[in-house]
Design a protein around this motif. Structure first.
Motif, PDB file in Angstrom:
ATOM      1  N   GLU A 295       0.832  -1.201   0.000  1.00  0.00           N
ATOM      2  CA  GLU A 295       0.000   0.000   0.000  1.00  0.00           C
ATOM      3  C   GLU A 295       0.867   1.253   0.000  1.00  0.00           C
ATOM      4  O   GLU A 295       1.893   1.324   0.687  1.00  0.00           O
ATOM      5  N   CYS A 297       0.305   4.037   1.415  1.00  0.00           N
ATOM      6  CA  CYS A 297       0.408   4.563   2.783  1.00  0.00           C
ATOM      7  C   CYS A 297       1.457   3.818   3.602  1.00  0.00           C
ATOM      8  O   CYS A 297       2.107   4.411   4.463  1.00  0.00           O
ATOM      9  N   TYR A 343      -3.172   2.674  -4.971  1.00  0.00           N
ATOM     10  CA  TYR A 343      -3.383   2.243  -3.589  1.00  0.00           C
ATOM     11  C   TYR A 343      -2.441   1.068  -3.311  1.00  0.00           C
ATOM     12  O   TYR A 343      -1.601   1.132  -2.432  1.00  0.00           O
ATOM     13  N   CYS A 376      -7.175   7.032   1.816  1.00  0.00           N
ATOM     14  CA  CYS A 376      -6.017   7.378   2.645  1.00  0.00           C
ATOM     15  C   CYS A 376      -4.823   7.768   1.793  1.00  0.00           C
ATOM     16  O   CYS A 376      -4.128   8.745   2.090  1.00  0.00           O
ATOM     17  N   CYS A 377      -4.567   7.005   0.711  1.00  0.00           N
ATOM     18  CA  CYS A 377      -3.319   7.185  -0.029  1.00  0.00           C
ATOM     19  C   CYS A 377      -3.193   8.562  -0.690  1.00  0.00           C
ATOM     20  O   CYS A 377      -2.154   9.213  -0.543  1.00  0.00           O
TER      21      CYS A 377
HETATM   22 ZN    ZN Z   1      -3.537   4.258   1.926  1.00  0.00          ZN
END
Ligand code: ZN
Length: 599
Positions: A295, A297, A343, A376-377
């Motif tokens: 991912e 993130c 992602y 989120c990313c």
């Molecule tokens: Zn993420």
């Protein structure tokens, strides 16, 4: 000091956005694109998806239970970028805060009823990080007051007892708020959250408590495990607590976990995470290229952790991993136009992704998407690029250390220098003194750069991987020149990485390369490459590589197993073009592979 991480002790002191100004170049261009395009892109989508409307009280509430955190990450990006949209967005957020500091658009009315999955403390963590960014770049205002009230609420509610959050990040946020305000209860709260984990503090779940690092106390763990973003955010907070409390044992525990994870659970790109189901690390040496999750993130969390360990210890290996991860994960996560994102980041894609209108068309990798249901990313990329200058260089009492060569001006104490380089395409790095001054200048020499040479005052000497150092005094115009040998190199996997046996990859400088096939280019499913020096092609400022490979004719026997080892595919050798991994997927749906069968 405009800096996301500012420890009160450590071997190296970070230089912030006020000390490091990026010029046009690989990272300077990306930071500018982020400020001009990506931040507005994220805000438009958060408005369109109703996630900002949640703070205005619009109902029904929209988005996942943690969508508040995306607005906070965006606010952090805006703070670092000094974006004019921040005050208005902060006012909207402030409007949803309750009288005692509680703030969450999903759980208001049923507070803290699901600490395992509710993400309330996680959301505060991102809010507090945004508040810290604003305090360090602007000073007190609406956003910082909201963040401090939330932090005070957390301390009142959670200081006693055994509870913590299913998703770490509050730990490092509270330590940073302590660093900027000097208020000791924030550090104590963070310390307690760290020590509670693994006692255990959370309920057992089908993924197992390792998923949220509640299977073992931090001090006893041997390796990072479970959900990768959770594991690395927690570890970052643990380093922060260890540094501020002088807890050597705690710091050593994270260093050992980092070392084993890098040795056995990290992909060539620096990506971490081999399991899709729970977004987790695999077992040791479980590093499949096609099923890699990696991912975006998680890679940002890895850079945050490596940066903290670098500051604490001065060990160059942390900067080396951060570089690998920045060039091959962060730069990959966002399209060249700043408007779509990966992602997941596998190292092989067998079938071209199918483009769809709207969002979430390929969360598992294959085609960048403008947005995701869990976004989120994109916001994490926005806040990281906005603060990227703070990762470039550090200082000690005797001078400065440049860890990531990129065009920039760096000022610290008496020293002001200009860094000029075409890195990562070119290995020459020139540091020119803009003023006279004393001090030692250190330039990182990556582990792959054996045979690097440093020119200083007309003398040329070979410098080993680590840091090349030169002492002042400097007069205006004095130059220091580092030559990193940047020729392409073949890289082979440890034999225990079963999924990669018989394959090799090509790297050049800090960049990992891949074969990419779009439209009617030859497919990549059946090939064998020759391990011979790749040929360089300079195309529009980018270095592409060519290797000899035979491509299969597609013959099949009806059963993919036999009684003799399989040979090479039948096709004659032809040139196979490789592109930097971070650029793949910018020409439309494609198949791709980093690891090439060889032999
Ligand atoms: Zn993420």
């Amino acid at each position: 000091m405009a800096n996301p991480v500012l420890p009160s002790s450590g071997v190296l002191s970070p230089l912030g956005l006020d000390a490091v100004r990026l010029s046009p170049g690989f990272w300077g261009d990306r930071v500018a694109l982020n400020r001009e395009v990506t931040i507005a892109h994220c805000q438009e989508w958060e408005e369109r998806e109703g996630w900002i409307g949640n703070f205005r009280g619009e109902r029904p509430r929209r988005g996942r239970e943690f969508s508040d955190s995306e607005i906070y990450k965006l606010l952090e990006a805006m703070a670092w970028a000094d974006h004019p949209g921040l005050p208005a967005l902060a006012e909207i957020v402030a409007g949803a805060q309750e009288g005692d500091g509680y703030l969450n658009t999903r759980w208001s009315g049923s507070r803290y009823t699901d600490l395992e999955w509710g993400h309330e403390l996680y959301c505060y963590g991102h809010l507090i990080q945004a508040g810290v960014a604003r305090l360090r770049t602007h000073g007190e205002d609406t956003l910082t007051r909201v963040a401090v009230r939330a932090a005070d609420h957390v301390c009142r509610r959670f200081m006693e007892g055994t509870q913590t959050c299913g998703h770490p990040v509050i730990e490092m946020a509270l330590v940073e708020l302590y660093r900027v305000t000097g208020t000791e209860r924030y550090l104590e709260m963070a310390r307690r959250f760290v020590e509670r984990r693994g006692l255990p503090a959370l309920a057992d779940i089908p993924f197992g408590r390792a998923y949220y690092q509640d299977d073992l106390p931090v001090r006893q763990a041997q390796v990072f495990r479970g959900h990768v973003v959770r594991a690395l955010y927690l570890a970052s907070g643990v380093v922060d607590v260890a540094v501020e409390t002088g807890d050597e044992e705690l710091l050593k525990a994270v260093e050992a976990q980092w070392e084993r994870t890098v040795a056995r659970r990290t992909h060539l790109t620096g990506g971490m995470g081999s399991r899709h189901a729970d977004e987790s690390f695999g077992e040791d040496y479980e590093l499949p290229p096609d099923r890699a999750y990696n991912e975006t993130c998680a890679s940002i969390a890895s850079v945050m952790l490596s940066h903290r360990l670098l500051l604490a210890t001065g060990d160059v290996r942390y900067a080396d991993l951060a570089e690998r991860t920045l060039y091959n994960m962060l730069a990959t996560g966002v399209a060249l136009d700043g408007r779509s994102f990966f992602y997941a980041n596998p190292l092989q894609v067998r079938v071209p992704a199918v483009p769809l209108d709207g969002v979430n068309h390929a969360p598992e990798g294959g085609l960048r998407s403008p947005w995701f249901d869990v976004s989120c990313c994109p916001n994490n990329i926005a806040r990281t690029l906005a603060s990227l200058p703070a990762y470039v260089a550090t200082a000690t009492a005797d001078g400065i250390q440049i860890h990531h060569p990129t065009p920039a001006e760096i000022r610290h104490g008496e020293l002001a220098v200009k860094v000029e380089t075409g890195y990562p395409w070119d290995g020459a790095v020139t540091v020119r003194a803009l003023t006279g001054g004393r001090g030692r200048i250190a330039l990182r020499v990556p582990a792959w750069a054996a045979g690097a040479r440093l020119t200083h005052r007309g003398e040329v000497r070979e410098v080993a991987p680590g840091y090349a150092v030169a002492d002042g005094p400097w007069r205006t115009g004095d130059e220091l020149r580092l030559e990193l040998p940047i020729a392409p190199r073949w890289t082979f996997p440890d034999r225990r990485v079963d999924a990669l046996r018989g394959s090799a990859a090509v790297e050049r400088g800090p960049l990992v390369y891949c074969a990419e096939s779009v439209a009617d280019e030859p497919p990549l499913g059946d090939l064998a490459a020759r391990v011979a020096p790749p040929v360089e092609h300079h195309v529009d400022g980018v270095v592409e590589l060519e290797v000899a490979a035979s491509l299969g004719g597609g013959e099949q026997s009806g059963w993919p197993y036999g009684h003799e080892p399989d040979g090479r595919p039948s096709g004659a050798d032809a040139g196979l073009r490789l592109v930097p991994y971070h650029r793949w997927g910018n020409r439309g749906p494609a198949t791709m592979r980093v690891w090439l069968p060889v032999g």
